[in-house]
Design an enzyme around this catalytic site. Structure first.
Site, PDB file in Angstrom:
ATOM      1  N   ASP A   1     -17.553   3.754  -8.441  1.00  0.00           N
ATOM      2  CA  ASP A   1     -16.515   4.183  -7.495  1.00  0.00           C
ATOM      3  C   ASP A   1     -16.409   5.705  -7.535  1.00  0.00           C
ATOM      4  O   ASP A   1     -15.946   6.283  -8.506  1.00  0.00           O
ATOM      5  CB  ASP A   1     -15.170   3.552  -7.876  1.00  0.00           C
TER       6      ASP A   1
ATOM      7  N   HIS B   1     -15.938   1.595  -4.432  1.00  0.00           N
ATOM      8  CA  HIS B   1     -14.528   1.458  -4.102  1.00  0.00           C
ATOM      9  C   HIS B   1     -14.234   0.151  -3.380  1.00  0.00           C
ATOM     10  O   HIS B   1     -13.081  -0.258  -3.294  1.00  0.00           O
ATOM     11  CB  HIS B   1     -14.094   2.648  -3.242  1.00  0.00           C
TER      12      HIS B   1
ATOM     13  N   TYR C   1       0.840  -1.204   0.000  1.00  0.00           N
ATOM     14  CA  TYR C   1       0.000   0.000   0.000  1.00  0.00           C
ATOM     15  C   TYR C   1       0.874   1.252   0.000  1.00  0.00           C
ATOM     16  O   TYR C   1       0.936   1.973  -0.954  1.00  0.00           O
ATOM     17  CB  TYR C   1      -0.977  -0.007   1.176  1.00  0.00           C
TER      18      TYR C   1
END
Length: 722
Positions: free
Chosen positions: A654, A689, A490
């Protein structure tokens, strides 16, 4: 008291349904030809848009794909999915993976209980339900369904986002997300009759539901933008107060209604005793101002605690007029300070729990403060009383991650969860007076943890920085460079990747896969300095850390470039897009999910401008523009390069990271990449999302992702999965 649907209950990536196709002849030559056969991609029109940044012209041929309401974009999405699913349908063991995911997922899952009024509430999923159901029981009575989000929509795509109760527990307010959107509706019901009390509140976004007694609550939202609500920019967040029985149109703006108090993110907290309202105001995802109002005094003035955004500061609790704040101001690893509400400014703060070498994340409950420390991404807990005395070091069940250790001040029992990459989540009850933990609910996952091992290693990044990584696999794994491996990362927004179990990863491990998670700079594993080392003009450090993680796995013979996939979502999607364009030869497969991929324009969509603390913007300065241009995935796809086999995933609803990022990246790859590897995009319809994604869609998506990954690593057949 408010309750977000726990992140452990909400999966983060969108998925889609697919049917089973005729399987090809089970021979190596047939499979090889399927892998290398040139794919006929849908035609993607190139426009003539040119933007000028600091006297540099940048073409944007796929700007038209940003229009999510356009029939042309809709047709493009449909055509791309047809090509993608035609390719996925050829994978011979895709259905085998889907069946194993369904089997392993099918066990009862519950949350820790919590008390509101006369009832004890908990979340439960019988196994394959699309959404968790909220149950309640009174005393020793039989549990009954309180809210069943599976009834909110036929296809399971409307989810429960938040549940919050009035102070006496007689009224519940809950928000729902439709199709995964961040725009929410708030519904109020009487807990006894479950009848709706008044018209729903609409068009709320990035909000809590913060009750003041039983009279009403605070919530936040933006004005509905012009143009598409899924992609148009939202800039000024406002805090409102809704009094029960009144029209939403009459809700007063408490903060954020003028240019003087204009901020992108505004939130509220009310202390348990209803004494104080705290308002946090921020323009980015890091750093906030903090204000306070004494609700015991009618028409009291708003008092400024912090008038700058140089820190992340929030209120933990109060004891009368003594406030306890968590802050990284002058303490990159966080500390707890106390101060009197009569003079709450920084000059009067006193250290209550001082900063240490490890990152602190405090919580409160049962009359104590629980200080969670992250030691190389592993949890430790210390229990303090409100005199600032250390009560004990809490003994945890093992090495891993915990969640919980929070509750109301009058609670007599605290609940927490424990997990790691090869240990399914177990819920424990904790007696604060004795310090004893007991198993409250064991996981019903049919996964034998004894057959697997997790190991933490430290590898060296490009500039000499030591970076931790946890590698999980079957015991007895042969280190011969042949193991299919997913490297996950990430590296942003102060978010820490701590060890946690997931069914999807369990199936990957069962199939003989290695799962590696690198704790990159940009995250929060080592505090604010670690975060800042991966932001703005330091963003390349994150990509270098990830590349070095891949090189370590190869050097140590866990895997090879032919058997290595990289995966990440959102900011992690940017990570994958950047490393696959910088080092395409290093990976066999790339799996960018809901990624931020057009770095020159990310800040022009929805709340994207709030990410500037991490990224900077292309309009900020010529230096920043050139730096961002140097790694922006959409702008660094080169003609004729053989990129890893790529499966981009996104959702058409999203509105956090708009799908145009993924659309444009796919279009660039399909137009420019060599034809040796597929460059595909899987677009889930009626999905956002990730939060609230139905279980059925999640299973379908991971069957596609794992099938695609193994297929393009040259795996011929799977081991028996049981």
């Amino acid at each position: 008291m408010k309750y977000l649907v726990a992140s452990a209950l909400a999966l983060t990536l969108a998925t889609a349904c697919s049917g089973e196709a005729d399987k090809p002849t089970n021979t190596s030559s047939a499979k090889d030809s399927m892998r290398t056969a040139e794919i006929k991609y849908p035609e993607t029109r190139q426009g003539t848009v040119v933007d000028t940044y600091f006297n540099t012209e940048i073409t944007d041929p796929y700007r038209w794909l940003e229009d999510d309401r356009s029939p042309e974009t809709e047709a493009w999405v449909k055509a791309q999915n047809e090509v993608t699913f035609a390719h996925l349908d050829q994978i011979p063991y895709r259905e085998q993976i889907r069946e194993r995911l369904s089997t392993l997922w099918n066990y009862e899952k519950i949350s820790a209980p919590f008390q509101e009024g006369d009832y004890t509430y908990f979340y439960k999923n019988d196994g394959l339900q699309n959404q968790y159901v909220v149950y309640r029981q009174k005393g020793d009575g039989e549990p009954e369904v309180f809210l069943d989000p599976n009834t909110f929509s036929e296809d399971g795509t409307t989810s429960l986002a938040q549940l919050s109760f009035s102070k006496d527990g007689s009224i519940a307010a809950y928000s729902i997300s439709e199709g995964g959107s961040d725009w929410r509706k708030i519904i109020l019901i009487d807990v006894e009759t479950k009848e709706q009390l008044e018209p729903e509140l609409v068009d709320v976004k990035f909000t809590g539901i913060e009750w003041f007694g039983n009279e009403g609550f605070y919530y936040s939202s933006y004005d509905k933008p012009e143009g598409s609500e899924l992609s148009a920019k939202t800039d000024q967040h406002k805090l409102y107060y809704h009094k029960l029985g009144t029209d939403q149109a009459d809700d007063p703006v408490i903060f954020g209604g003028t240019e003087a108090d204009k901020h992108r993110y505004v939130g509220a907290d009310v202390t348990e005793d209803d004494r104080f309202l705290f308002i946090s105001a921020a323009n980015s995802t890091s750093g906030n101002k903090l204000f306070m109002r004494d609700l015991s005094k009618p028409d009291s003035e708003l008092v400024t605690i912090l008038d700058h955004t140089d820190s992340d500061t929030s209120v933990l609790a109060n004891r009368g007029t003594t406030l306890y704040l968590s802050t990284n101001l002058d303490a990159p690893n966080e500390r707890v300070v106390s101060v009197d509400a009569g003079a709450p400014q920084v000059a009067n703060w006193q250290d209550f729990i001082a900063e240490t070498e490890h990152v602190l994340s405090p919580a409160t409950g049962a009359g104590y403060i629980f200080a969670e420390y992250m030691v190389d991404a592993i949890a430790q807990i210390k229990q303090y009383n409100y005199e600032g005395e250390l009560v004990r070091d809490v003994t945890l069940p093992g090495v891993g991650s915990i969640g919980g250790f929070s509750g109301k001040q009058e609670d007599e029992v605290i609940y927490y969860t424990f997990t790691n990459y090869n240990t399914p989540q177990t819920i424990y009850s904790f007696a604060p007076e004795s310090g004893e933990s007991s198993v409250y609910a064991e996981s019903g996952a049919k996964f034998n943890s004894d057959n697997y091992v997790s190991k933490q290693v430290f590898y060296t990044s490009k500039d000499g920085t030591k970076v931790p990584m946890i590698i999980t696999h079957k015991k007895g794994l042969e280190l011969d460079g042949s193991n299919p491996t997913i490297l996950y990362g990430y590296g942003g927004f102060n978010i820490s990747l701590t060890p946690s179990f997931s069914i999807t990863n369990a199936v990957w491990l069962e199939m003989g896969g290695v799962y590696a998670v690198a704790n990159l700079r940009g995250g929060g594993e080592y505090g604010k300095e670690w975060h800042d080392a991966g932001t703005q003009l330091n963003k390349q450090n994150v990509f270098d850390d990830f590349i070095a993680a891949a090189e370590h796995l190869i050097a140590e013979d866990y895997t090879s470039s032919d058997k290595l996939a990289v995966r990440g979502g959102s900011n992690g999607g940017l990570l994958v897009g950047a490393v696959m364009t910088q080092r395409p030869e290093l990976f066999a497969v790339a799996l960018p999910a809901v990624g931020v991929l057009d770095m020159l324009r990310y800040h022009t969509f929805t709340a994207g401008a709030g990410w500037a603390y991490d990224y900077g913007t292309s309009a900020q300065s010529e230096e920043m523009f050139k730096y961002i241009l140097g790694y922006s995935p959409v702008h660094n796809v080169e003609e004729g390069v053989t990129y890893p086999a790529t499966l981009i995933t996104t959702g058409d609803h999203d509105d956090r990271v708009v799908p145009a990022h993924s659309f444009k990246f796919a279009a660039e790859l399909q137009a420019k990449a060599s034809k040796e590897t597929p460059q595909l995009i899987r677009i889930e319809t009626n999905a956002g999302h990730g939060a609230g994604t139905p279980v059925s869609k999640t299973i379908e998506q991971y069957a596609d992702i794992f099938g695609f990954t193994l297929f393009h690593m040259g795996v011929e057949e799977l081991p028996e999965l049981n």
